[in-house]
Design a protein around this motif. Structure first.
Motif, PDB file in Angstrom:
ATOM      1  N   GLN A 294     114.074  51.775 -15.426  1.00 34.82           N
ATOM      2  CA  GLN A 294     113.421  52.975 -15.943  1.00 34.82           C
ATOM      3  C   GLN A 294     111.927  52.780 -16.169  1.00 34.82           C
ATOM      4  N   VAL A 295     111.529  51.636 -16.725  1.00 35.31           N
ATOM      5  CA  VAL A 295     110.145  51.472 -17.131  1.00 35.31           C
ATOM      6  C   VAL A 295     109.182  51.471 -15.943  1.00 35.31           C
ATOM      7  N   VAL A 296     109.672  51.127 -14.748  1.00 32.47           N
ATOM      8  CA  VAL A 296     108.793  51.099 -13.583  1.00 32.47           C
ATOM      9  C   VAL A 296     108.961  52.320 -12.695  1.00 32.47           C
ATOM     10  N   ALA A 297     109.972  53.129 -12.948  1.00 31.79           N
ATOM     11  CA  ALA A 297     110.195  54.317 -12.121  1.00 31.79           C
ATOM     12  C   ALA A 297     109.111  55.355 -12.413  1.00 31.79           C
ATOM     13  N   PRO A 298     108.470  55.914 -11.390  1.00 30.29           N
ATOM     14  CA  PRO A 298     107.363  56.846 -11.639  1.00 30.29           C
ATOM     15  C   PRO A 298     107.784  58.162 -12.274  1.00 30.29           C
ATOM     16  N   ASP A 299     109.057  58.518 -12.165  1.00 31.85           N
ATOM     17  CA  ASP A 299     109.498  59.804 -12.696  1.00 31.85           C
ATOM     18  C   ASP A 299     110.174  59.700 -14.063  1.00 31.85           C
ATOM     19  N   THR A 300     110.190  58.496 -14.658  1.00 28.85           N
ATOM     20  CA  THR A 300     110.754  58.364 -16.001  1.00 28.85           C
ATOM     21  C   THR A 300     109.844  59.070 -16.999  1.00 28.85           C
ATOM     22  N   PRO A 301     110.385  59.983 -17.811  1.00 25.55           N
ATOM     23  CA  PRO A 301     109.523  60.700 -18.761  1.00 25.55           C
ATOM     24  C   PRO A 301     109.067  59.823 -19.910  1.00 25.55           C
ATOM     25  N   ALA A 302     108.078  60.292 -20.637  1.00 27.07           N
ATOM     26  CA  ALA A 302     107.606  59.608 -21.840  1.00 27.07           C
ATOM     27  C   ALA A 302     108.639  59.765 -22.952  1.00 27.07           C
ATOM     28  N   PRO A 303     108.552  58.951 -24.002  1.00 32.63           N
ATOM     29  CA  PRO A 303     109.508  59.081 -25.107  1.00 32.63           C
ATOM     30  C   PRO A 303     109.447  60.470 -25.741  1.00 32.63           C
ATOM     31  N   ALA A 304     110.612  61.020 -26.049  1.00 31.00           N
ATOM     32  CA  ALA A 304     110.678  62.348 -26.664  1.00 31.00           C
ATOM     33  C   ALA A 304     111.067  62.216 -28.130  1.00 31.00           C
ATOM     34  N   PRO A 305     110.295  62.790 -29.041  1.00 27.28           N
ATOM     35  CA  PRO A 305     110.640  62.695 -30.468  1.00 27.28           C
ATOM     36  C   PRO A 305     111.891  63.498 -30.794  1.00 27.28           C
ATOM     37  N   VAL A 306     112.708  62.946 -31.693  1.00 20.72           N
ATOM     38  CA  VAL A 306     113.931  63.641 -32.098  1.00 20.72           C
ATOM     39  C   VAL A 306     114.022  63.792 -33.613  1.00 20.72           C
ATOM     40  N   ASP A 307     112.994  63.329 -34.348  1.00 16.54           N
ATOM     41  CA  ASP A 307     113.002  63.506 -35.789  1.00 16.54           C
ATOM     42  C   ASP A 307     111.592  63.833 -36.279  1.00 16.54           C
ATOM     43  N   ALA A 308     111.487  64.105 -37.558  1.00 14.28           N
ATOM     44  CA  ALA A 308     110.206  64.519 -38.138  1.00 14.28           C
ATOM     45  C   ALA A 308     109.159  63.419 -38.091  1.00 14.28           C
ATOM     46  N   ASP A 309     109.601  62.156 -37.976  1.00 12.83           N
ATOM     47  CA  ASP A 309     108.673  61.029 -37.908  1.00 12.83           C
ATOM     48  C   ASP A 309     108.163  60.770 -36.499  1.00 12.83           C
ATOM     49  N   GLY A 310     108.697  61.496 -35.521  1.00 11.32           N
ATOM     50  CA  GLY A 310     108.247  61.327 -34.146  1.00 11.32           C
ATOM     51  C   GLY A 310     108.963  60.243 -33.372  1.00 11.32           C
ATOM     52  N   ARG A 311     110.043  59.690 -33.956  1.00 12.29           N
ATOM     53  CA  ARG A 311     110.772  58.623 -33.268  1.00 12.29           C
ATOM     54  C   ARG A 311     111.678  59.189 -32.189  1.00 12.29           C
ATOM     55  N   SER A 312     111.893  58.410 -31.145  1.00  7.45           N
ATOM     56  CA  SER A 312     112.828  58.779 -30.089  1.00  7.45           C
ATOM     57  C   SER A 312     114.236  58.332 -30.482  1.00  7.45           C
ATOM     58  N   ALA A 313     115.209  58.718 -29.663  1.00  8.54           N
ATOM     59  CA  ALA A 313     116.601  58.348 -29.927  1.00  8.54           C
ATOM     60  C   ALA A 313     116.952  56.968 -29.380  1.00  8.54           C
ATOM     61  N   GLN A 314     116.015  56.326 -28.691  1.00 10.59           N
ATOM     62  CA  GLN A 314     116.285  55.029 -28.063  1.00 10.59           C
ATOM     63  C   GLN A 314     116.648  53.974 -29.104  1.00 10.59           C
ATOM     64  N   THR A 315     117.617  53.157 -28.789  1.00  8.31           N
ATOM     65  CA  THR A 315     118.011  52.052 -29.666  1.00  8.31           C
ATOM     66  C   THR A 315     117.808  50.725 -28.958  1.00  8.31           C
ATOM     67  N   PHE A 316     117.810  49.633 -29.730  1.00  9.99           N
ATOM     68  CA  PHE A 316     117.591  48.323 -29.133  1.00  9.99           C
ATOM     69  C   PHE A 316     118.387  47.251 -29.852  1.00  9.99           C
ATOM     70  N   VAL A 317     118.670  46.196 -29.112  1.00 10.43           N
ATOM     71  CA  VAL A 317     119.200  44.943 -29.650  1.00 10.43           C
ATOM     72  C   VAL A 317     118.335  43.827 -29.100  1.00 10.43           C
ATOM     73  N   VAL A 318     117.859  42.946 -29.963  1.00 10.53           N
ATOM     74  CA  VAL A 318     117.123  41.758 -29.537  1.00 10.53           C
ATOM     75  C   VAL A 318     117.962  40.549 -29.942  1.00 10.53           C
ATOM     76  N   ASP A 319     118.413  39.820 -28.957  1.00  9.91           N
ATOM     77  CA  ASP A 319     119.324  38.699 -29.179  1.00  9.91           C
ATOM     78  C   ASP A 319     118.601  37.415 -28.790  1.00  9.91           C
ATOM     79  N   VAL A 320     118.336  36.561 -29.775  1.00 10.91           N
ATOM     80  CA  VAL A 320     117.577  35.327 -29.546  1.00 10.91           C
ATOM     81  C   VAL A 320     118.487  34.118 -29.740  1.00 10.91           C
ATOM     82  N   VAL A 321     118.506  33.252 -28.745  1.00 12.99           N
ATOM     83  CA  VAL A 321     119.307  32.027 -28.792  1.00 12.99           C
ATOM     84  C   VAL A 321     118.391  30.839 -28.545  1.00 12.99           C
ATOM     85  N   VAL A 322     118.443  29.849 -29.449  1.00 14.05           N
ATOM     86  CA  VAL A 322     117.744  28.590 -29.209  1.00 14.05           C
ATOM     87  C   VAL A 322     118.791  27.496 -29.044  1.00 14.05           C
TER      88      VAL A 322
END
Length: 342
Positions: free
Chosen positions: A247-275
């Motif tokens: 998605q991030v490199v596709a030219p037709d992917t839209p910009a983030p769309a706000p879904v709340d009063a704070d302007g945040r998008s609905a996107q979620t994330f997990v960051v998993d770090v293993v050492v």
């Protein structure tokens, strides 16, 4: 902390707006700065906030933008153009500098060009204090705990989507242009290396409920600069779920769309770090919503700790070297949820 004034350079950008809002929530007084006076005044309308336009090629205007501030947060990309001039202005002002750059080349330049000068001046320069770079570094540092070295660090990202901002697209284009025919960057055998082959696709098993997902291996992000800047780990790799990488490199992917009063998008994330060290493995996980919005609590928490005297060193340093990583991560609640006992 008597002075609560913080200049935000690039205040009207997508991430800059989140930073300005979060500074105000935390009791700071933002000064709005950047290159476009009209956008700055539009952002300031009705707030009473100070507006100080400044071009990066105008040292006098930059000095005026930072005058009286306790710190500066640089949110203006492409960072290849803005980091050095704003750092120079921060050094002249004698105040801490924080940026949210995810451009690997800009991060490398900051460590290479300002380490000696910042240390000599007793100043603090904190690059990549953002979702990419700062968060992974804090998680890796927390996971290391009492280990003084490890064999490998792996940072895997599971994004429900990645709708890039205009700034992300511009920064990516600048990085590709700077890299030219140099291919892609990886961190291996204790050094940054250029690769010309395509990165492989593999599977990564994230904690439940995300589970096993296909990821692009060696989808290199700023963590490969921040983590080895202070941790003795010769192999640092970052991974991105295939859908988000596409998605991030596709030219037709839209910009983030706000879904709340704070302007945040609905996107979620997990960051998993293993050492890993030999056969032993340690893990730290962060979850949350909107990779751009969560950069604000990361950068603002860093400024708060810098101004409260919580930094462990001076010079150019990443978040994990500067701060108590577990305490910092826990302070990010409720914006980011962390599990340091995985």
């Amino acid at each position: 902390m008597s002075n609560t004034t913080v200049t935000v350079y690039g205040a009207y950008g997508h991430t800059g707006r989140f930073v300005v809002a979060h500074l105000r929530e935390r009791g700071f007084t933002p000064v709005l700065s950047g290159r476009d006076a009209a956008k700055l005044h539009a952002l300031a309308d009705g707030t009473g906030l100070d507006v100080r336009p400044a071009s990066v090629d105008d040292p006098t205007a930059l000095d005026a933008a930072l005058a009286g501030a306790a710190a500066v947060i640089n949110c203006a990309g492409p960072f290849a153009s803005t980091t050095a001039p704003v750092i120079e202005a921060a050094l002249r002002a004698g105040i801490p500098y924080v940026d949210v750059a995810a451009e690997l080349e800009a991060n490398l330049d900051t460590f290479a060009d300002f380490a000696d000068r910042a240390r000599t001046a007793g100043a603090t320069v904190l690059p990549a204090m953002a979702f990419y770079g700062g968060l992974g570094d804090l998680l890796a540092t927390a996971a290391m705990a009492d280990w003084t070295e490890a064999d490998e660090a792996h940072v895997a990202y599971a994004l429900s989507s990645w709708h890039p901002t205009a700034g992300t697209r511009l920064s990516s284009a600048v990085s590709r242009e700077r890299r030219g025919s140099g291919g892609r960057l990886v961190y291996t055998k204790g050094a940054v290396e250029r690769r010309h082959d395509a990165p492989a696709t593999t599977d990564w098993t994230f904690p439940d409920p995300t589970g096993t997902r296909a990821v692009v291996a060696e989808f290199t992000m700023a963590d490969v600069i921040t983590i080895p800047s202070h941790l003795r780990i010769p192999e640092v790799r970052t991974y991105m779920t295939v859908e988000a990488a596409t998605q991030v490199v596709a030219p037709d992917t839209p910009a983030p769309a706000p879904v709340d009063a704070d302007g945040r998008s609905a996107q979620t994330f997990v960051v998993d770090v293993v050492v890993r060290k030999g056969t032993a493995e340690r893990r730290a996980v962060a979850t949350g919503r909107d990779i751009y919005a969560v950069t604000a609590p990361l950068a603002v928490e860093a400024v708060a700790r810098l101004l409260n005297g919580a930094a462990r060193t001076t010079g150019v340093a990443s978040a994990g070297e500067l701060f108590d990583a577990p305490a910092f991560l826990r302070a990010l609640a409720p914006h980011i949820t962390v599990d340091l006992a995985v």
